[in-house]
Design a protein around this motif. Structure first.
Motif, mmCIF file in Angstrom:
data_model
loop_
_atom_site.group_PDB
_atom_site.id
_atom_site.type_symbol
_atom_site.label_atom_id
_atom_site.label_comp_id
_atom_site.label_asym_id
_atom_site.label_seq_id
_atom_site.Cartn_x
_atom_site.Cartn_y
_atom_site.Cartn_z
ATOM 1 N N TYR A 90 0.818 -1.205 0.000
ATOM 2 C CA TYR A 90 0.000 0.000 0.000
ATOM 3 C C TYR A 90 0.855 1.259 0.000
ATOM 4 O O TYR A 90 0.368 2.326 -0.393
ATOM 5 N N ASN A 91 2.087 1.147 0.431
ATOM 6 C CA ASN A 91 2.995 2.286 0.296
ATOM 7 C C ASN A 91 3.365 2.532 -1.158
ATOM 8 O O ASN A 91 3.585 3.672 -1.576
ATOM 9 N N GLU A 92 3.429 1.467 -1.948
ATOM 10 C CA GLU A 92 3.785 1.613 -3.357
ATOM 11 C C GLU A 92 2.632 2.155 -4.199
ATOM 12 O O GLU A 92 2.850 2.948 -5.113
ATOM 13 N N ILE A 93 1.419 1.742 -3.902
ATOM 14 C CA ILE A 93 0.280 2.213 -4.696
ATOM 15 C C ILE A 93 -0.245 3.552 -4.195
ATOM 16 O O ILE A 93 -1.198 4.102 -4.774
ATOM 17 N N GLY A 94 0.351 4.090 -3.130
ATOM 18 C CA GLY A 94 -0.049 5.412 -2.651
ATOM 19 C C GLY A 94 -1.354 5.411 -1.892
ATOM 20 O O GLY A 94 -2.081 6.410 -1.928
ATOM 21 N N SER A 95 -1.668 4.305 -1.204
ATOM 22 C CA SER A 95 -2.902 4.234 -0.410
ATOM 23 C C SER A 95 -2.553 3.727 0.976
ATOM 24 O O SER A 95 -2.746 2.554 1.289
ATOM 25 N N PRO A 96 -2.021 4.588 1.842
ATOM 26 C CA PRO A 96 -1.667 4.134 3.191
ATOM 27 C C PRO A 96 -2.898 3.800 4.000
ATOM 28 O O PRO A 96 -4.016 4.233 3.717
ATOM 29 N N ALA A 97 -2.696 3.015 5.045
ATOM 30 C CA ALA A 97 -3.816 2.558 5.873
ATOM 31 C C ALA A 97 -4.428 3.692 6.680
ATOM 32 O O ALA A 97 -5.577 3.606 7.102
ATOM 33 N N GLU A 98 -3.705 4.771 6.905
ATOM 34 C CA GLU A 98 -4.255 5.876 7.672
ATOM 35 C C GLU A 98 -5.401 6.545 6.946
ATOM 36 O O GLU A 98 -6.321 7.071 7.558
ATOM 37 N N ASP A 99 -5.354 6.556 5.602
ATOM 38 C CA ASP A 99 -6.404 7.218 4.839
ATOM 39 C C ASP A 99 -7.632 6.341 4.656
ATOM 40 O O ASP A 99 -8.683 6.841 4.243
ATOM 41 N N GLU A 100 -7.542 5.055 4.948
ATOM 42 C CA GLU A 100 -8.681 4.175 4.724
ATOM 43 C C GLU A 100 -9.782 4.403 5.737
ATOM 44 O O GLU A 100 -10.960 4.245 5.427
ATOM 45 N N SER A 101 -9.433 4.769 6.959
ATOM 46 C CA SER A 101 -10.460 5.000 7.967
ATOM 47 C C SER A 101 -11.289 6.235 7.648
ATOM 48 O O SER A 101 -12.469 6.322 7.989
ATOM 49 N N ALA A 102 -10.674 7.230 6.984
ATOM 50 C CA ALA A 102 -11.416 8.427 6.613
ATOM 51 C C ALA A 102 -12.424 8.156 5.516
ATOM 52 O O ALA A 102 -13.438 8.847 5.403
ATOM 53 N N LEU A 103 -12.162 7.131 4.703
ATOM 54 C CA LEU A 103 -13.062 6.783 3.612
ATOM 55 C C LEU A 103 -14.037 5.679 3.992
ATOM 56 O O LEU A 103 -14.723 5.130 3.134
ATOM 57 N N ALA A 104 -14.119 5.358 5.235
ATOM 58 C CA ALA A 104 -14.972 4.237 5.645
ATOM 59 C C ALA A 104 -16.446 4.541 5.437
ATOM 60 O O ALA A 104 -17.233 3.658 5.097
ATOM 61 N N ASP A 105 -16.857 5.796 5.647
ATOM 62 C CA ASP A 105 -18.270 6.131 5.524
ATOM 63 C C ASP A 105 -18.709 6.280 4.088
ATOM 64 O O ASP A 105 -19.855 5.987 3.743
ATOM 65 N N THR A 106 -17.819 6.760 3.207
ATOM 66 C CA THR A 106 -18.178 6.979 1.808
ATOM 67 C C THR A 106 -17.702 5.866 0.904
ATOM 68 O O THR A 106 -17.877 5.945 -0.303
ATOM 69 N N GLU A 107 -17.143 4.805 1.467
ATOM 70 C CA GLU A 107 -16.572 3.747 0.654
ATOM 71 C C GLU A 107 -17.643 2.953 -0.073
ATOM 72 O O GLU A 107 -17.446 2.483 -1.191
ATOM 73 N N TRP A 108 -18.824 2.802 0.525
ATOM 74 C CA TRP A 108 -19.854 1.944 -0.052
ATOM 75 C C TRP A 108 -20.528 2.584 -1.255
ATOM 76 O O TRP A 108 -21.272 1.925 -1.976
ATOM 77 N N THR A 109 -20.313 3.870 -1.520
ATOM 78 C CA THR A 109 -20.906 4.531 -2.679
ATOM 79 C C THR A 109 -19.931 4.699 -3.814
ATOM 80 O O THR A 109 -20.267 5.291 -4.824
#
Length: 336
Positions: free
Chosen positions: A310-329
């Motif tokens: 996830y460091n290589e694709i530019g999607s760290p785990a810290e940013d995933e929690s912020a997208l938890a509410d809007t992820e399903w849309t």
């Protein structure tokens, strides 16, 4: 009584010792490859009937009205059918590397592994407050059922010591695992005087498999069941092939879907390093192009459960929690 037929060879039917004629040659106008009618006749005097006794057991079986020797009846096997609650208690003592073995015991153990209770208990068994974890792997974020399995697997590479040791043991150097995967994207970067080329690859799902059904459920979203899908994982089956070389190489752009047909590793011309040939083909298996990297300093493969992926694709785990509410849309992660 069984009868066997024996035929006595006679001189009239034997072709050995006969003088060749002019019709036996290839340029003969007459076809002589068929046996003569005299040699093909078999008289009754040449046939002997010989009686062979069957055995006492077979004669008794036939006399009793049976067609042959009686076959043994299949042995009766007794087994115990334990309640699923007992398997849930046993699952609390299963190590992370033994999850697959536990799921293959029976159908009930497979049902246990597919439940959210199992993965929640596995996470709590190895959670340690002294270890710093990203926000996505904190206990408050592990309450959601959607994507719980992938989150627990990724968190174990921070919490479980044997999995943490795998990251430093160099177990990600088996580059031949990428054969047959689809090429999604590619990029390169500058690292310590060298150039690192990254190829993001994805394995095709088998029809009817659990990841395939999960991906279809996330695309359709016909009911609220997709919000409770613990197998949801946009990166399921993905890997990153990283090749480090000394020279800059331009990677061409392709307008069609490509797959890794083969990867060949040989010695370089200097006999000090390696040479990597990445063969790409289309969906029919036809080779389209070969990417040659010579010389190669390092080759590694990152799986989706490692933190470096996830460091290589530019999607760290810290940013995933912020997208938890809007992820399903968001449908963008399931379009590929």
């Amino acid at each position: 009584m069984a009868l066997s037929v024996k035929v006595k060879p006679t001189k009239s039917r034997s072709t050995f010792g006969r003088d060749p004629t002019i019709y036996d040659y290839a340029n003969s106008p007459k076809c002589s490859n068929r046996a003569s009618k005299v040699s093909s006749k078999i008289s009754l005097a040449e046939i002997e009937l010989e009686a062979e006794p069957l055995g006492e057991e077979a004669e008794q079986t036939i006399g009793a009205g049976g067609k042959g020797p009686a076959t043994d009846a299949p042995p009766v096997v007794t087994y115990n059918d334990y309640h699923i609650d007992l398997w849930f208690l046993v699952s609390e003592f299963i190590r992370p590397e033994d999850v697959c073995r536990f799921a293959l015991i029976c159908r009930k153990t497979a049902e246990v592994v597919q439940s959210g209770r199992f993965w929640t208990q596995l996470y709590r068994s190895y959670y340690d407050r002294s270890i710093e974890l990203p926000a996505r792997f904190q206990p408050d974020s592990m309450v959601r059922l959607r994507g719980l399995r992938s989150a627990v697997v990724r968190s174990l590479y921070y919490l479980y010591p044997p999995f943490v040791a795998r990251l430093t043991m160099g177990t990600n150097r088996h580059q031949y695992r990428v054969v047959g995967r689809q090429l999604l994207t590619s990029w390169h970067k500058r690292t310590k005087g060298c150039w690192t080329y990254c190829f993001r690859l994805k394995a095709p799902f088998k029809p009817g498999s659990r990841p395939a059904r999960s991906a279809q459920l996330q695309r359709e979203k016909n009911s609220l069941a997709f919000m409770q899908d613990i197998y949801m994982n946009p990166e399921e089956g993905c890997q990153i092939l990283m090749i480090t070389t000394d020279f800059l190489k331009v990677i061409p752009m392709y307008n069609e879907t490509l797959f890794v047909k083969n990867i060949v590793q040989t010695l370089s011309q200097s006999m000090m390093r390696y040479k990597i040939v990445l063969q790409l083909g289309n969906y029919c298996g036809k080779r389209i192009t070969d990417l040659v990297f010579d010389p190669v300093c390092n080759v590694s493969v990152l799986d989706w459960w490692t933190p470096q992926y996830y460091n290589e694709i530019g999607s760290p785990a810290e940013d995933e929690s912020a997208l938890a509410d809007t992820e399903w849309t968001d449908d963008s992660d399931w379009d590929n």
